[in-house]
Design a protein around this motif. Structure first.
Motif, mmCIF file in Angstrom:
data_model
loop_
_atom_site.group_PDB
_atom_site.id
_atom_site.type_symbol
_atom_site.label_atom_id
_atom_site.label_comp_id
_atom_site.label_asym_id
_atom_site.label_seq_id
_atom_site.Cartn_x
_atom_site.Cartn_y
_atom_site.Cartn_z
ATOM 1 N N UNK A 158 33.504 44.679 20.223
ATOM 2 C CA UNK A 158 33.653 45.191 18.710
ATOM 3 C C UNK A 158 33.013 44.316 17.793
ATOM 4 N N UNK A 159 33.735 42.908 17.716
ATOM 5 C CA UNK A 159 33.232 42.025 16.718
ATOM 6 C C UNK A 159 31.686 41.518 17.055
ATOM 7 N N UNK A 160 31.113 41.592 18.456
ATOM 8 C CA UNK A 160 29.791 41.036 18.652
ATOM 9 C C UNK A 160 28.894 42.336 18.093
ATOM 10 N N UNK A 161 29.471 43.469 18.189
ATOM 11 C CA UNK A 161 28.639 44.603 17.515
ATOM 12 C C UNK A 161 28.558 44.654 16.318
ATOM 13 N N UNK A 162 29.597 44.148 15.547
ATOM 14 C CA UNK A 162 29.536 44.368 13.982
ATOM 15 C C UNK A 162 29.079 43.244 13.343
ATOM 16 N N UNK A 163 28.978 41.937 14.243
ATOM 17 C CA UNK A 163 28.419 40.781 13.473
ATOM 18 C C UNK A 163 27.202 40.827 13.300
ATOM 19 N N UNK A 164 26.647 40.019 12.298
ATOM 20 C CA UNK A 164 25.304 39.691 11.675
ATOM 21 C C UNK A 164 24.685 38.737 12.642
ATOM 22 N N UNK A 165 25.638 37.657 12.828
ATOM 23 C CA UNK A 165 25.455 36.589 13.640
ATOM 24 C C UNK A 165 26.440 35.904 14.090
ATOM 25 N N UNK A 166 26.298 35.142 15.324
ATOM 26 C CA UNK A 166 27.626 34.380 15.888
ATOM 27 C C UNK A 166 27.246 33.162 16.064
ATOM 28 N N UNK A 167 28.130 31.978 16.005
ATOM 29 C CA UNK A 167 27.926 30.642 16.400
ATOM 30 C C UNK A 167 29.006 30.590 17.186
ATOM 31 N N UNK A 168 28.723 29.912 18.525
ATOM 32 C CA UNK A 168 29.862 29.434 19.358
ATOM 33 C C UNK A 168 29.926 27.979 19.346
ATOM 34 N N UNK A 221 21.923 36.013 16.961
ATOM 35 C CA UNK A 221 21.563 36.873 15.804
ATOM 36 C C UNK A 221 21.087 38.022 16.247
ATOM 37 N N UNK A 222 21.538 39.228 15.964
ATOM 38 C CA UNK A 222 21.113 40.417 16.298
ATOM 39 C C UNK A 222 21.420 40.521 17.862
ATOM 40 N N UNK A 223 20.277 40.567 18.665
ATOM 41 C CA UNK A 223 20.664 40.656 20.221
ATOM 42 C C UNK A 223 20.210 39.441 20.801
ATOM 43 N N UNK A 224 19.651 38.503 19.963
ATOM 44 C CA UNK A 224 18.984 37.242 20.543
ATOM 45 C C UNK A 224 19.707 35.827 20.345
ATOM 46 N N UNK A 273 24.551 36.745 7.436
ATOM 47 C CA UNK A 273 23.849 36.095 8.606
ATOM 48 C C UNK A 273 23.979 34.764 8.696
ATOM 49 N N UNK A 274 24.012 34.057 7.479
ATOM 50 C CA UNK A 274 23.676 32.497 7.584
ATOM 51 C C UNK A 274 25.180 31.997 7.452
ATOM 52 N N UNK A 333 32.214 34.868 13.694
ATOM 53 C CA UNK A 333 31.616 35.792 13.598
ATOM 54 C C UNK A 333 31.076 36.087 11.964
ATOM 55 N N UNK A 334 30.048 36.134 11.675
ATOM 56 C CA UNK A 334 29.253 36.401 10.405
ATOM 57 C C UNK A 334 29.379 37.815 10.264
#
Length: 180
Positions: free
Chosen positions: A18-28, A115-118, A91-92, A86-87
């Motif tokens: 859910x978090x991945x689908x709702x996020x504008x971007x993610x940083x691990x 970012x998105x699905x990339x 997105x930034x 999770x942003x």
């Protein structure tokens, strides 16, 4: 007991999805070198920027990404201590906070971004962190749109002011002629 553990794991995987689908971007990130004080400071900075930050088990993250249809390339990055920022709005935001914190603290390591699905590299995260926030970009666009309108208003106001000066001069001249 075993069924409860399985159900808890399934809930965690669903939460991650859910978090991945709702996020504008993610940083691990690898947070292993952070002191408790540094981790608390990082969490506070994320919270202030509207970023959701959480430590998940790598196996749960791998399963969530697998169920979402991502390829297995993420698995090489999900080794060792991993957390995700999770942003949700900007997105930034996660990239900015993480990069700034990493510049000040050598104990945190950026692993990967999404970012998105990339998936994006650490260098791309650094580039993303340099971008202005969404609000600043919107303000710049609106400012650019407002400039021609402001110019038109100034021209029209100038013409009206000039017309008023000319009409006033004519009225004064007629008044002087009438009194003379």
């Amino acid at each position: 007991m075993r069924e409860e553990k399985l159900q808890a794991k399934a809930q965690t995987v669903e939460e991650i999805k859910e978090k991945v689908q709702d996020a504008q971007s993610i940083v691990f990130v690898n947070y292993s070198g952070l002191s408790v004080a540094d981790a608390t400071e990082l969490r506070a900075q994320y919270r202030e920027a509207g970023v959701f930050y959480k430590v998940y088990k790598n196996t749960m993250m791998k399963r969530a990404f697998e169920e979402l249809g991502y390829d297995e390339s993420i698995n090489e990055f999900l080794k060792g201590p991993s957390a995700a920022a999770f942003s949700m709005e900007d997105p930034v935001a996660a990239a900015k906070v993480t990069q700034k914190f990493a510049d000040e603290h050598e104990s945190i390591e950026i692993k990967l971004g999404l970012v998105g699905d990339k998936f994006i590299s650490v260098d791309e995260i650094k580039d993303l962190a340099k971008l202005p926030s969404k609000e600043v970009l919107v303000a710049q666009v609106l400012g650019g749109l407002n400039a021609p309108i402001q110019g038109l208003a100034n021209v029209l106001t100038g013409n009206l002011r000039g017309l008023a000066v000319v009409l006033n001069a004519i009225a004064e001249k007629k008044e002087q002629e009438a009194t003379a």
